[in-house]
Design a protein around this motif. Structure first.
Motif, PDB file in Angstrom:
ATOM      1  N   ILE A  57      25.998 -98.144  87.008  1.00 31.60           N
ATOM      2  CA  ILE A  57      24.962 -97.643  86.090  1.00 31.60           C
ATOM      3  C   ILE A  57      23.573 -97.885  86.669  1.00 31.60           C
ATOM      4  CG2 ILE A  57      23.899 -98.029  83.838  1.00 31.60           C
ATOM      5  CD1 ILE A  57      26.728 -98.527  82.746  1.00 31.60           C
ATOM      6  N   LEU A  58      23.357 -99.067  87.219  1.00 33.60           N
ATOM      7  CA  LEU A  58      22.051 -99.380  87.810  1.00 33.60           C
ATOM      8  C   LEU A  58      21.788 -98.508  89.031  1.00 33.60           C
ATOM      9  CD1 LEU A  58      22.048-103.284  87.519  1.00 33.60           C
ATOM     10  CD2 LEU A  58      20.993-101.607  85.987  1.00 33.60           C
ATOM     11  N   ALA A  59      22.826 -98.242  89.808  1.00 31.23           N
ATOM     12  CA  ALA A  59      22.651 -97.374  90.975  1.00 31.23           C
ATOM     13  C   ALA A  59      22.302 -95.957  90.550  1.00 31.23           C
ATOM     14  CB  ALA A  59      23.929 -97.385  91.822  1.00 31.23           C
ATOM     15  N   ALA A  60      22.921 -95.475  89.474  1.00 37.35           N
ATOM     16  CA  ALA A  60      22.602 -94.140  88.963  1.00 37.35           C
ATOM     17  C   ALA A  60      21.169 -94.083  88.451  1.00 37.35           C
ATOM     18  CB  ALA A  60      23.587 -93.760  87.857  1.00 37.35           C
ATOM     19  N   ARG A  61      20.725 -95.164  87.855  1.00 41.16           N
ATOM     20  CA  ARG A  61      19.332 -95.232  87.382  1.00 41.16           C
ATOM     21  C   ARG A  61      18.360 -95.095  88.554  1.00 41.16           C
ATOM     22  NH1 ARG A  61      15.799 -95.139  82.945  1.00 41.16           N
ATOM     23  NH2 ARG A  61      14.352 -96.893  83.013  1.00 41.16           N
ATOM     24  N   VAL A  62      18.635 -95.813  89.639  1.00 42.71           N
ATOM     25  CA  VAL A  62      17.760 -95.764  90.810  1.00 42.71           C
ATOM     26  C   VAL A  62      17.816 -94.391  91.471  1.00 42.71           C
ATOM     27  CG1 VAL A  62      17.363 -96.711  93.107  1.00 42.71           C
ATOM     28  CG2 VAL A  62      17.930 -98.243  91.212  1.00 42.71           C
ATOM     29  N   ALA A  63      19.010 -93.829  91.581  1.00 41.81           N
ATOM     30  CA  ALA A  63      19.173 -92.570  92.301  1.00 41.81           C
ATOM     31  C   ALA A  63      18.584 -91.379  91.542  1.00 41.81           C
ATOM     32  CB  ALA A  63      20.655 -92.332  92.581  1.00 41.81           C
ATOM     33  N   HIS A  64      18.767 -91.341  90.208  1.00 47.58           N
ATOM     34  CA  HIS A  64      18.369 -90.162  89.440  1.00 47.58           C
ATOM     35  C   HIS A  64      17.136 -90.390  88.561  1.00 47.58           C
ATOM     36  CE1 HIS A  64      22.159 -88.220  90.578  1.00 47.58           C
ATOM     37  NE2 HIS A  64      22.794 -89.329  90.213  1.00 47.58           N
ATOM     38  N   ARG A  65      16.799 -91.666  88.307  1.00 40.82           N
ATOM     39  CA  ARG A  65      15.669 -91.995  87.432  1.00 40.82           C
ATOM     40  C   ARG A  65      15.829 -91.347  86.050  1.00 40.82           C
ATOM     41  NH1 ARG A  65      11.469 -94.470  89.577  1.00 40.82           N
ATOM     42  NH2 ARG A  65       9.978 -93.570  88.109  1.00 40.82           N
ATOM     43  N   PHE A  66      17.061 -91.365  85.559  1.00 44.62           N
ATOM     44  CA  PHE A  66      17.351 -90.835  84.236  1.00 44.62           C
ATOM     45  C   PHE A  66      17.203 -91.938  83.199  1.00 44.62           C
ATOM     46  CE2 PHE A  66      20.486 -87.359  85.857  1.00 44.62           C
ATOM     47  CZ  PHE A  66      19.396 -86.609  86.275  1.00 44.62           C
ATOM     48  N   GLY A  67      16.971 -91.519  81.937  1.00 48.26           N
ATOM     49  CA  GLY A  67      16.975 -92.446  80.822  1.00 48.26           C
ATOM     50  C   GLY A  67      18.380 -92.666  80.298  1.00 48.26           C
ATOM     51  N   PRO A  68      18.546 -93.536  79.285  1.00 46.14           N
ATOM     52  CA  PRO A  68      19.884 -93.858  78.759  1.00 46.14           C
ATOM     53  C   PRO A  68      20.667 -92.634  78.271  1.00 46.14           C
ATOM     54  CG  PRO A  68      18.283 -95.452  77.991  1.00 46.14           C
ATOM     55  CD  PRO A  68      17.495 -94.374  78.668  1.00 46.14           C
ATOM     56  N   HIS A  69      19.972 -91.646  77.674  1.00 42.77           N
ATOM     57  CA  HIS A  69      20.697 -90.490  77.144  1.00 42.77           C
ATOM     58  C   HIS A  69      21.372 -89.697  78.266  1.00 42.77           C
ATOM     59  CE1 HIS A  69      18.250 -91.508  73.693  1.00 42.77           C
ATOM     60  NE2 HIS A  69      18.933 -90.651  72.956  1.00 42.77           N
ATOM     61  N   ARG A  70      20.628 -89.421  79.332  1.00 47.25           N
ATOM     62  CA  ARG A  70      21.212 -88.640  80.437  1.00 47.25           C
ATOM     63  C   ARG A  70      22.177 -89.482  81.256  1.00 47.25           C
ATOM     64  NH1 ARG A  70      16.545 -85.295  83.409  1.00 47.25           N
ATOM     65  NH2 ARG A  70      18.395 -84.222  84.241  1.00 47.25           N
ATOM     66  N   LEU A  71      21.907 -90.783  81.366  1.00 48.03           N
ATOM     67  CA  LEU A  71      22.849 -91.655  82.069  1.00 48.03           C
ATOM     68  C   LEU A  71      24.159 -91.775  81.302  1.00 48.03           C
ATOM     69  CD1 LEU A  71      20.561 -94.540  83.387  1.00 48.03           C
ATOM     70  CD2 LEU A  71      21.694 -92.763  84.729  1.00 48.03           C
ATOM     71  N   ALA A  72      24.095 -91.703  79.974  1.00 49.24           N
ATOM     72  CA  ALA A  72      25.313 -91.773  79.172  1.00 49.24           C
ATOM     73  C   ALA A  72      26.228 -90.593  79.491  1.00 49.24           C
ATOM     74  CB  ALA A  72      24.962 -91.790  77.691  1.00 49.24           C
ATOM     75  N   TYR A  73      25.641 -89.412  79.613  1.00 46.21           N
ATOM     76  CA  TYR A  73      26.433 -88.218  79.967  1.00 46.21           C
ATOM     77  C   TYR A  73      26.957 -88.329  81.388  1.00 46.21           C
ATOM     78  CZ  TYR A  73      27.513 -83.356  81.028  1.00 46.21           C
ATOM     79  OH  TYR A  73      28.136 -82.201  81.429  1.00 46.21           O
ATOM     80  N   LEU A  74      26.145 -88.887  82.280  1.00 44.73           N
ATOM     81  CA  LEU A  74      26.527 -88.965  83.686  1.00 44.73           C
ATOM     82  C   LEU A  74      27.610 -90.001  83.940  1.00 44.73           C
ATOM     83  CD1 LEU A  74      25.815 -87.935  86.571  1.00 44.73           C
ATOM     84  CD2 LEU A  74      24.201 -89.844  86.717  1.00 44.73           C
TER      85      LEU A  74
END
Length: 209
Positions: free
Chosen positions: A35-52
């Protein structure tokens, strides 16, 4: 609490963590890191990270908060690393600030008495002046009640703070404040012809020369 006191005495009344001994439904460290890696790679917020990632956004929000990555404006745009600093050891940087607090009337203010019965707010009951010190590395704090906002009061409070921190094994090396001359060249308060070097000599040995 009664049971703990009977079983362990006074020691049983000490504060204890409310965290459960087991959390079988907690995410594994591998998923947290993903999850943290996805945050760094895409700079998405919780809503889009939840889908991802397939995890609830509330869970992702908690993970980002614990990792200090809950706000994009507090992260490096390229690496995603949190933009914050902490002093390398106790005493290397002491923050000093002056707080001027209006006194509440003895009988209470308008929130207690109502605006019609409250004392004249233009008369006032004066102010309390506080010098607040916080060590950057440990967040250990000290507050001194002073008479006013003059440099002499700030210097006296700094001397008290130096003793307080020295008793706890912290030697002050630098002081950071935004109060300008009030807390700057301390000697001006005692000797208009003095210098900053003179001010350092007047402070306790707990303060770096």
């Amino acid at each position: 609490m009664v049971r703990r006191y009977r079983a362990e005495g006074v020691a049983g009344l000490d504060d204890r963590s409310s965290r459960p001994l087991r959390s079988p439904r907690a995410l594994s460290q591998e998923r947290v890191e993903a999850i943290l890696a996805a945050r760094v790679a895409h700079r998405f917020g919780p809503h889009r990270l939840a889908y991802l990632t397939g995890h609830p956004r509330s869970t992702i929000s908690d993970i980002l908060e614990r990792a200090g990555m809950s706000r994009l404006d507090q992260e490096d745009m390229l690496t995603g690393a949190p933009l914050r600093y902490v002093a390398c050891h106790p005493g290397v940087l002491l923050h000093q600030d002056h707080k001027k607090l209006g006194r509440v009337p003895t009988a209470g203010g308008h929130r207690v008495l109502g605006r019609e019965r409250a004392p004249n707010r233009h008369r006032g009951d004066g102010y309390d002046h506080l010098e607040v010190f916080v060590d950057d590395a440990t967040r250990l704090g000290f507050v001194a009640l002073v008479d006013d906002e003059r440099p002499a009061s700030a210097v006296a409070a700094l001397s008290e703070a130096a003793v307080f921190f020295a008793e706890r094994g912290v030697r002050i090396e630098r002081v950071l404040t935004d109060n300008g001359i009030q807390s700057g060249c301390a000697s001006i308060a005692h000797d208009p012809a003095g210098s900053c070097e003179d001010a350092e000599a007047r402070l306790p040995s707990a303060v770096a020369q």
